[in-house]
Structures are given as structure tokens and as C-alpha cells.
Design an enzyme around this catalytic site. Structure first.
Site, PDB file in Angstrom:
ATOM      1  N   ARG A  33       0.858  -1.202   0.000  1.00  0.00           N
ATOM      2  CA  ARG A  33       0.000   0.000   0.000  1.00  0.00           C
ATOM      3  C   ARG A  33       0.889   1.246   0.000  1.00  0.00           C
ATOM      4  O   ARG A  33       0.630   2.204  -0.702  1.00  0.00           O
ATOM      5  CB  ARG A  33      -0.960   0.015   1.199  1.00  0.00           C
ATOM      6  CG  ARG A  33      -1.680   1.357   1.330  1.00  0.00           C
ATOM      7  CD  ARG A  33      -2.928   1.382   2.198  1.00  0.00           C
ATOM      8  NE  ARG A  33      -2.913   0.496   3.331  1.00  0.00           N
ATOM      9  CZ  ARG A  33      -2.171   0.650   4.442  1.00  0.00           C
ATOM     10  NH1 ARG A  33      -1.381   1.712   4.573  1.00  0.00           N
ATOM     11  NH2 ARG A  33      -2.215  -0.246   5.403  1.00  0.00           N
ATOM     12  N   TYR A  67     -16.606  16.942 -15.508  1.00  0.00           N
ATOM     13  CA  TYR A  67     -16.948  15.525 -15.482  1.00  0.00           C
ATOM     14  C   TYR A  67     -17.997  15.255 -14.402  1.00  0.00           C
ATOM     15  O   TYR A  67     -17.836  15.702 -13.250  1.00  0.00           O
ATOM     16  CB  TYR A  67     -15.669  14.726 -15.218  1.00  0.00           C
ATOM     17  CG  TYR A  67     -15.890  13.244 -15.100  1.00  0.00           C
ATOM     18  CD1 TYR A  67     -16.284  12.504 -16.208  1.00  0.00           C
ATOM     19  CD2 TYR A  67     -15.723  12.593 -13.889  1.00  0.00           C
ATOM     20  CE1 TYR A  67     -16.499  11.147 -16.098  1.00  0.00           C
ATOM     21  CE2 TYR A  67     -15.941  11.225 -13.779  1.00  0.00           C
ATOM     22  CZ  TYR A  67     -16.333  10.516 -14.891  1.00  0.00           C
ATOM     23  OH  TYR A  67     -16.557   9.173 -14.778  1.00  0.00           O
TER      24      TYR A  67
HETATM   25  C1  LIG Z   1     -13.231   9.587 -16.404  1.00  0.00           C
HETATM   26  C2  LIG Z   1     -12.878  10.910 -15.884  1.00  0.00           C
HETATM   27  C3  LIG Z   1     -12.642  11.121 -14.519  1.00  0.00           C
HETATM   28  C4  LIG Z   1     -12.801  10.020 -13.491  1.00  0.00           C
HETATM   29  O1  LIG Z   1     -11.874   9.014 -13.667  1.00  0.00           O
HETATM   30  P1  LIG Z   1     -12.146   7.451 -13.296  1.00  0.00           P
HETATM   31  O2  LIG Z   1     -10.884   6.802 -13.696  1.00  0.00           O
HETATM   32  O3  LIG Z   1     -13.347   7.021 -14.066  1.00  0.00           O
HETATM   33  O4  LIG Z   1     -12.404   7.415 -11.826  1.00  0.00           O
HETATM   34  C5  LIG Z   1     -12.284  12.401 -14.115  1.00  0.00           C
HETATM   35  N1  LIG Z   1     -12.164  13.412 -14.994  1.00  0.00           N
HETATM   36  C6  LIG Z   1     -12.385  13.250 -16.308  1.00  0.00           C
HETATM   37  C7  LIG Z   1     -12.238  14.407 -17.237  1.00  0.00           C
HETATM   38  C8  LIG Z   1     -12.756  12.002 -16.805  1.00  0.00           C
HETATM   39  O5  LIG Z   1     -12.993  11.852 -18.110  1.00  0.00           O
END
Ligand SMILES: *Cc1c(COP(=O)(O)O)cnc(C)c1O
Length: 380
Positions: free
Chosen positions: A47, A99
Site C-alpha cells: 500500500r 466531469y
Molecule cells: C473519467 C474521468 C474522470 C474520473 O476518472 P475514473 O478513472 O473514471 O475514476 C475524471 N475526470 C475526467 C475528465 C474524466 O474523463
């Protein structure tokens, strides 16, 4: 070292001191033997650190022109670690078009823990200042924004952040370090969903952070280890492998997206096409100066502007797959209002342009003619 060389060699000296393997071994182990209590070869428990993850973290730091990289089990786990640096009463200013999962994490988890978020339109960096007070601690920027492809001037926002002694974090998932390097433009933290272009093959969920400052790195490392949202060695290996072709993939993503954006704009049934490479895109000049290309993402809506018109198109696509996510070698189409952005209330999302007929494309690296033909038959 220049960027394309960094994708292959950045931070990768001596990845296997035992046998000299060219790729880092996958250290599938939780623990490491000690010769005497506390005497070990740099690793105690996976970890806290794992050599395969370290190889990836060094690669991320190198690509983003940073000093320290930290890898997490997902992009959201990386954002979560950043937000855990703050306390109840602190305020954060974020881009208003972002997002959906980031918006959900901010409003449904951290707002409940007493952190206040202001969602602000940042196309004019000076507009941010009216939202800053003595409780403000961080500015969170996503650029290009998801799914509306707005561009935010990172350097201008970083000047505002520095003037008020705030941290600036940039979600660089859409652009990747191949197109844009926020730390070089004055940001303090770069965040990635490595699930997307860095991994690049739609087979790993992972997140990353890169910083330059040692003290900031040690705060984030403390949280990474204390909260424990790390990624495993297999996934670290896969993302490292993906990164080795990042520059080649991004080049093709950009070329294909340019051809598709032009095709969509010339189609009589399509209304708006959002792609920062158009000269009349409102932030085109900033995109041109802070990015070395316009990326592989495009959004568009239909003249009919109904949910039904969008549904018909995405159901008919054959080469494009209707799916969440982005940034892989294969082309994907998404319907933000019902998929990635369903967690944002309708009035909120329509304010930023995420209407019911909006379709988002993650343009892959297939042949451009096949992609255009597929869109032509689906739009009808
Ligand atoms: C997909 C995405 C995230 C989140 O990432 P995960 O790997 O799905 O947790 C954050 N920001 C943007 C712009 C994304 O496209």
C-alpha cells in the site's frame, strides 16, 4: 529529454536491477523481507509503495514535467486524495462544466463534510476573482471541459491563484501531457483519469496526480498511504505499456477528430459541433497557444434537438460503440444527458449546453474514412 522519448524512457532507468528486464517486472507481492527490523531495500508493504507502481509514478512525473507522481485505483480516487487536504469551512472554486463524477464527488461527499464549492464559468480568468474570499483554498480546472469542449486559460488562472495564494489543480485527462502540460503553465497539481488516454486501451481503471513541490507531494503521499486508494501492480504495468505509445495514438486521435469535426459541421442535420480546433470556437486562440493539438473529443447536437434524434443516431452506429468512457484506441459514442452526466440535474446541465440531443464522440485511431462513413449512415 523530449516528450516522445519520455513516453518510453522517462523515469525508467534501472527498472529491474536484478536481471535488467526492459519492462519493469510486475511485483505481485504485498510485502518485502527485512534483514533486521526496519532494514529493507526501500519497500515494506505494497500500500505504501510497490516497485511496479513506482515505475509508473516516475513515468507520470516525467511526462507532466513534474517531480513527484502518485498513482491511484481510479481518477476519482486521485481527486478524492486532493480534496482530503482540506478542512470543513474551506472553499473550492471549480469549473462549472466538468466531469459528472467529479461534480458528484464534490457535491454529494465533500459538501456534506463541510467544504463549500463554487461552480464558476472560467472562460474569462478575471471572473474568478469575485468568488475568492479568505476561506478559498483551491481552484479546480478541467480543460478542455467535458463534454462541451470549453477551453480555460491555465496560465491566466494560475496568475489569479498565485495572487491570492491558492492552489491550482488541473484535470488533464482530455488533453494528456502530449497536448498540454499544466505544471509548465503554473498549475500546482495535475490530475489524470489514466483510465482514458494514458492507459489508452479500455482495459484499466486508474488515476494519477503529479506535482512539483516536495511539501505538497508529501501531503498527498500521506493521504495516498493513509486512505489507501492505490492501484495494483498489474494495472500499473498495463498503464506503463499504454504510455509508451501515447504520442503515436494522440497524433492519430487528433487527425481523425479534425476530419470528423469538419464532416459533422458540413452535415445538414447537425446543429452545433464543439471542437476547439475550429477557428470560430470561442476559446480557439487559447487552445492554440496552450495545447499542441486539439485532441480526440468532439460533441455535437442535432437541429431537431430531441432526445429521440440523438437516440436514433447512437443506436445506428456500427464502428463507434455506444459506451461510457473515452480515450481508448476504439471509437466510442456517448449520450451525456443519460450517461456520463446523468448525475447532474437537468437545469444545471442545460445551462452549460448539455441538452438532450448532445452526443459526445471519443474518436479512436481507426481509418478516418470508416469512421466518417459510419456517422454518415447513422445520421441518415
Ligand atoms: C473519467 C474521468 C474522470 C474520473 O476518472 P475514473 O478513472 O473514471 O475514476 C475524471 N475526470 C475526467 C475528465 C474524466 O474523463
Amino acid at each position: 529529454m523530449k516528450f516522445n522519448t519520455k513516453t518510453i524512457h522517462g523515469g525508467q532507468d534501472n527498472v529491474d536491477p536484478a536481471y535488467g528486464s526492459v519492462m519493469p517486472p510486475i511485483y505481485q507481492t504485498t510485502t518485502y523481507s527485512q534483514s533486521s527490523p526496519g532494514e529493507h531495500k526501500g519497500y515494506e508493504y505494497s500500500r505504501s509503495a510497490n516497485p511496479t507502481r513506482t515505475a509508473l509514478e516516475k513515468s507520470l512525473a516525467s511526462l507532466e514535467s513534474g517531480e513527484y507522481g502518485l498513482a491511484f485505483g481510479s481518477g476519482l480516487a486521485a481527486i478524492d486524495a486532493v480534496l482530503k487536504m482540506f478542512k470543513p469551512g474551506d472553499e473550492i472554486i471549480s469549473t462549472n462544466d466538468l466531469y459528472g463524477g467529479s461534480y458528484r464527488l464534490f457535491t454529494k461527499i465533500f459538501e456534506g463534510l463541510g467544504i463549500k464549492f463554487n461552480f464558476v464559468r472560467m472562460q474569462v480568468a478575471g471572473d474568478i476573482e469575485q468568488h475568492i474570499n479568505d476561506k478559498t483554498k483551491l481552484i479546480w480546472v478541467e480543460t478542455p471541459t467535458n463534454p462541451m469542449m470549453n477551453i480555460i486559460d491555465i496560465e491566466a488562472v494560475s496568475k489569479v491563484a498565485k495572487k491570492h495564494e491558492l492552489l491550482l489543480a488541473v484535470d488533464n485527462t482530455f488533453a494528456t501531457p502530449y497536448l498540454q502540460r499544466p505544471l509548465e503553465l503554473g498549475a500546482d497539481i495535475v490530475m489524470h483519469s489514466a483510465t482514458k488516454y494514458l492507459g489508452g486501451h479500455s482495459d484499466v481503471v486508474m488515476g494519477g496526480l503529479v506535482v512539483k513541490d516536495k511539501e505538497l507531494a508529501s501531503k498527498l503521499y500521506f493521504i495516498q498511504n493513509a486512505s489507501g486508494a492505490i492501484c495494483g501492480p498489474q494495472d500499473s504495468f498495463l498503464v506503463l505499456r499504454g504510455i509508451k505509445t501515447l504520442h503515436l495514438r494522440m497524433q492519430r486521435h487528433c487527425e481523425n477528430a479534425q476530419a470528423i469535426a469538419k464532416f459533422l459541421r458540413s452535415n445538414a442535420k447537425i446543429k452545433d459541433v464543439y471542437w476547439p480546433g475550429f477557428e470560430d470556437h470561442p476559446n480557439h486562440e487559447i487552445a492554440k497557444s496552450q495545447m499542441s493539438g486539439f485532441g480526440g473529443m468532439i460533441s455535437f447536437n442535432t437541429k431537431e434537438n430531441t432526445l429521440e434524434s440523438a437516440r436514433k443516431i447512437v443506436e445506428k452506429l456500427k464502428v463507434f460503440t455506444l459506451a461510457e468512457s473515452l480515450g481508448g484506441v476504439e471509437s466510442l459514442a456517448g449520450h451525456p444527458a443519460s450517461m456520463t452526466h446523468a448525475s447532474i440535474p437537468k437545469e444545471e446541465r442545460e445551462k452549460t449546453g448539455v441538452v438532450d440531443s448532445l452526443i459526445r464522440l471519443s474518436v479512436g485511431i481507426e481509418d478516418e474514412e470508416d469512421l466518417i462513413e459510419d456517422l454518415r449512415q447513422a445520421i441518415g
